[in-house]
Scaffold this motif. Structure first.
Motif, PDB file in Angstrom:
ATOM      1  N   MET A 248      -0.628 -10.763  68.166  1.00 49.83           N
ATOM      2  CA  MET A 248       0.185 -10.734  68.835  1.00 49.83           C
ATOM      3  C   MET A 248       2.009 -11.499  68.609  1.00 49.83           C
ATOM      4  O   MET A 248       0.990 -12.175  67.918  1.00 49.83           O
ATOM      5  N   GLN A 249       2.945 -11.370  69.368  1.00 50.38           N
ATOM      6  CA  GLN A 249       4.240 -11.497  69.316  1.00 50.38           C
ATOM      7  C   GLN A 249       4.002 -12.329  70.803  1.00 50.38           C
ATOM      8  O   GLN A 249       4.372 -13.558  70.911  1.00 50.38           O
ATOM      9  N   VAL A 250       3.457 -12.211  72.160  1.00 53.75           N
ATOM     10  CA  VAL A 250       3.134 -12.807  73.068  1.00 53.75           C
ATOM     11  C   VAL A 250       2.062 -13.247  73.573  1.00 53.75           C
ATOM     12  O   VAL A 250       1.433 -11.657  73.569  1.00 53.75           O
ATOM     13  N   ASN A 251       0.894 -13.726  74.219  1.00 57.51           N
ATOM     14  CA  ASN A 251      -0.081 -13.608  74.193  1.00 57.51           C
ATOM     15  C   ASN A 251      -0.096 -13.517  75.985  1.00 57.51           C
ATOM     16  O   ASN A 251       0.926 -13.994  76.902  1.00 57.51           O
ATOM     17  N   ASN A 252      -1.199 -12.580  76.102  1.00 58.57           N
ATOM     18  CA  ASN A 252      -1.060 -11.795  77.686  1.00 58.57           C
ATOM     19  C   ASN A 252      -1.797 -12.855  78.599  1.00 58.57           C
ATOM     20  O   ASN A 252      -1.188 -12.604  79.784  1.00 58.57           O
ATOM     21  N   GLU A 253      -2.039 -13.938  78.477  1.00 58.70           N
ATOM     22  CA  GLU A 253      -2.554 -15.052  78.879  1.00 58.70           C
ATOM     23  C   GLU A 253      -2.003 -15.970  79.017  1.00 58.70           C
ATOM     24  O   GLU A 253      -2.008 -16.503  80.161  1.00 58.70           O
ATOM     25  N   ILE A 254      -1.505 -16.847  78.509  1.00 56.01           N
ATOM     26  CA  ILE A 254      -0.448 -18.318  78.714  1.00 56.01           C
ATOM     27  C   ILE A 254       1.081 -17.788  78.362  1.00 56.01           C
ATOM     28  O   ILE A 254       1.793 -19.373  77.699  1.00 56.01           O
ATOM     29  N   GLY A 255       0.952 -16.439  77.046  1.00 60.97           N
ATOM     30  CA  GLY A 255       2.629 -16.580  77.429  1.00 60.97           C
ATOM     31  C   GLY A 255       3.271 -16.946  75.797  1.00 60.97           C
ATOM     32  O   GLY A 255       4.361 -16.883  76.012  1.00 60.97           O
ATOM     33  N   THR A 256       2.927 -17.636  75.115  1.00 65.76           N
ATOM     34  CA  THR A 256       2.887 -17.989  73.781  1.00 65.76           C
ATOM     35  C   THR A 256       3.255 -17.260  73.048  1.00 65.76           C
ATOM     36  O   THR A 256       2.690 -16.476  72.400  1.00 65.76           O
ATOM     37  N   ILE A 257       4.471 -17.968  72.095  1.00 65.16           N
ATOM     38  CA  ILE A 257       5.480 -16.457  71.322  1.00 65.16           C
ATOM     39  C   ILE A 257       4.609 -17.080  69.793  1.00 65.16           C
ATOM     40  O   ILE A 257       4.575 -18.400  69.527  1.00 65.16           O
ATOM     41  N   GLN A 258       4.321 -16.072  69.361  1.00 58.95           N
ATOM     42  CA  GLN A 258       3.832 -16.446  67.877  1.00 58.95           C
ATOM     43  C   GLN A 258       4.619 -16.679  66.883  1.00 58.95           C
ATOM     44  O   GLN A 258       5.491 -15.781  67.045  1.00 58.95           O
ATOM     45  N   PRO A 259       4.205 -16.741  65.599  1.00 59.40           N
ATOM     46  CA  PRO A 259       5.098 -17.793  64.926  1.00 59.40           C
ATOM     47  C   PRO A 259       5.085 -16.180  63.669  1.00 59.40           C
ATOM     48  O   PRO A 259       4.587 -15.321  63.006  1.00 59.40           O
ATOM     49  N   THR A 260       5.530 -14.849  64.408  1.00 59.66           N
ATOM     50  CA  THR A 260       5.486 -13.845  63.753  1.00 59.66           C
ATOM     51  C   THR A 260       6.374 -13.633  62.737  1.00 59.66           C
ATOM     52  O   THR A 260       5.221 -12.809  61.022  1.00 59.66           O
ATOM     53  N   VAL A 261       7.226 -13.392  62.654  1.00 62.44           N
ATOM     54  CA  VAL A 261       8.009 -14.214  60.974  1.00 62.44           C
ATOM     55  C   VAL A 261       6.811 -14.289  60.103  1.00 62.44           C
ATOM     56  O   VAL A 261       7.149 -14.049  58.779  1.00 62.44           O
ATOM     57  N   ASP A 262       6.548 -15.405  59.973  1.00 60.70           N
ATOM     58  CA  ASP A 262       5.626 -16.095  58.901  1.00 60.70           C
ATOM     59  C   ASP A 262       4.688 -16.210  58.842  1.00 60.70           C
ATOM     60  O   ASP A 262       4.378 -15.502  57.274  1.00 60.70           O
TER      61      ASP A 262
END
Length: 358
Positions: A136-150
């Motif tokens: 996912m790009q932004v977690n729905n519970e804690i809001g962290t933005i994941q390294p999606t490009v990697d």
């Protein structure tokens, strides 16, 4: 009422409501036609859907098509099941249940770990037979933005496709590039009951829901012009206001961090969407807090999993104990939240926590 649960759903934008009203036509109107009918009223309804398709696609990467669904859960099911069986599906440990449960049901599911900051880093090995990576790009519970490009790059190198749940990102930040992207209208001020799967050109899916062959033969069923039009209008407003909304959220985040300074923050404070504040006070009885603070609408975790009695799988994945996970709350805010509402909610929640001796 003080509404701070934007990750669960967002207030309907006035522009979206206005766009929907026309297509809720009664018997005396010409706007209740089936968009799949060939006559004039049907063509009118279809034109409204195609306009919305363009509006939604405007916030997506280039070179793909938008397939309307009943929501992000259906979109994710289409993406995962529509690729058929065989091979592994790699998912992060903090994915929404719509991804985790579907991947497990669809075949071999490989769960990727996350750091204590709530990030699924791309230094992890994928199974040799990986056919799909879902982060996912932004977690729905804690809001962290994941390294999606990697992760997209790693999926490509492994010969797999990359699926992104962008439900919490779409309309707020630039949506990441991917092979498939799932979104839900009611998370960006559109109506409930409609979502979409963006599919990159050249990616083949098989029909999961059989019937009349609507939506490019991939999603059978009559579309609701009203819901789709509302989603399109909400997407257009989000595109026009994205910088303004982001600046407003930043101000709300700063105020909320100040007012809840005595709470422990869950997840990275930097690699995150600032419209999500997940915090805890060890020993807090959250059920009692929610009962005593009924004028504040907030969450103890994902609304989709509320009532299960189980601690959040997301908070457990970042290393919290059951007790710590159960003493955490999530505050979500956005476009229509005011600084005064943040202040009022903080006063109420802090006083209630202090009444528990915390």
């Amino acid at each position: 009422m003080n509404y701070l649960d934007y990750q669960a759903t967002t207030p309907l934008a006035p522009e979206a409501r206005e766009a929907m009203l026309r297509w809720l036509g009664g018997p005396d109107s010409d706007s209740f036609g089936n968009p799949h009918s060939a006559h004039r009223m049907g063509r009118m309804a279809k034109a409204a859907i195609e306009l919305a398709r363009e509006q939604v696609a405007a916030l997506m990467p280039q070179g793909g098509r938008v397939i309307f669904t009943g929501g992000a859960t259906e979109a994710l099911n289409l993406a995962i099941r529509g690729r058929g069986s065989g091979g592994s599906v790699a998912v992060s440990a903090i994915e929404h249940a719509a991804v985790l449960d579907t991947a497990q049901d669809a075949g071999t599911c490989h769960v990727l770990g996350v750091s204590a900051d709530g990030l699924c880093n791309a230094d992890q090995e994928l199974p040799a037979d990986t056919r799909l990576v879902a982060i996912m790009q932004v977690n729905n519970e804690i809001g962290t933005i994941q390294p999606t490009v990697d992760w997209q790059r790693k999926a490509r190198e492994a010969g797999a496709l990359y699926l992104c749940d962008a439900v919490q990102a779409y309309g707020k930040i630039a949506v990441t590039d991917a092979d498939m992207i799932a979104i839900s209208a009611h998370k960006f001020h559109g109506p409930k009951g409609v979502g979409a799967l963006w599919v990159r050109d050249g990616v083949d899916l098989r029909e999961v829901q059989t019937g009349g062959g609507q939506e490019f033969g991939l999603r059978s069923g009559t579309l609701s012009p009203a819901l789709v039009a509302g989603m399109g209008a909400a997407a257009q407003v989000a595109a026009e206001r994205i910088e303004q909304d982001a600046a407003h959220v930043e101000a709300l985040w700063t105020r909320a961090r100040e007012r809840f300074a005595d709470w422990t923050h869950n997840g990275s404070a930097s690699e995150r969407w600032h419209g999500n504040l997940n915090i805890r006070r060890d020993g807090l009885d959250v059920a009692r807090l929610m009962s005593e603070c009924r004028e504040v609408m907030f969450s103890a975790g994902s609304a989709c999993a509320s009532g299960s009695g189980r601690p959040s799988h997301v908070l457990k994945a970042i290393g919290l104990s059951d007790a710590q996970a159960k003493s955490s709350i999530r505050l979500g805010f956005g476009r229509y939240t005011t600084l005064e509402e943040i202040d009022a909610a903080a006063s109420i929640l802090n006083a209630a926590a202090q009444d528990q001796g915390l």
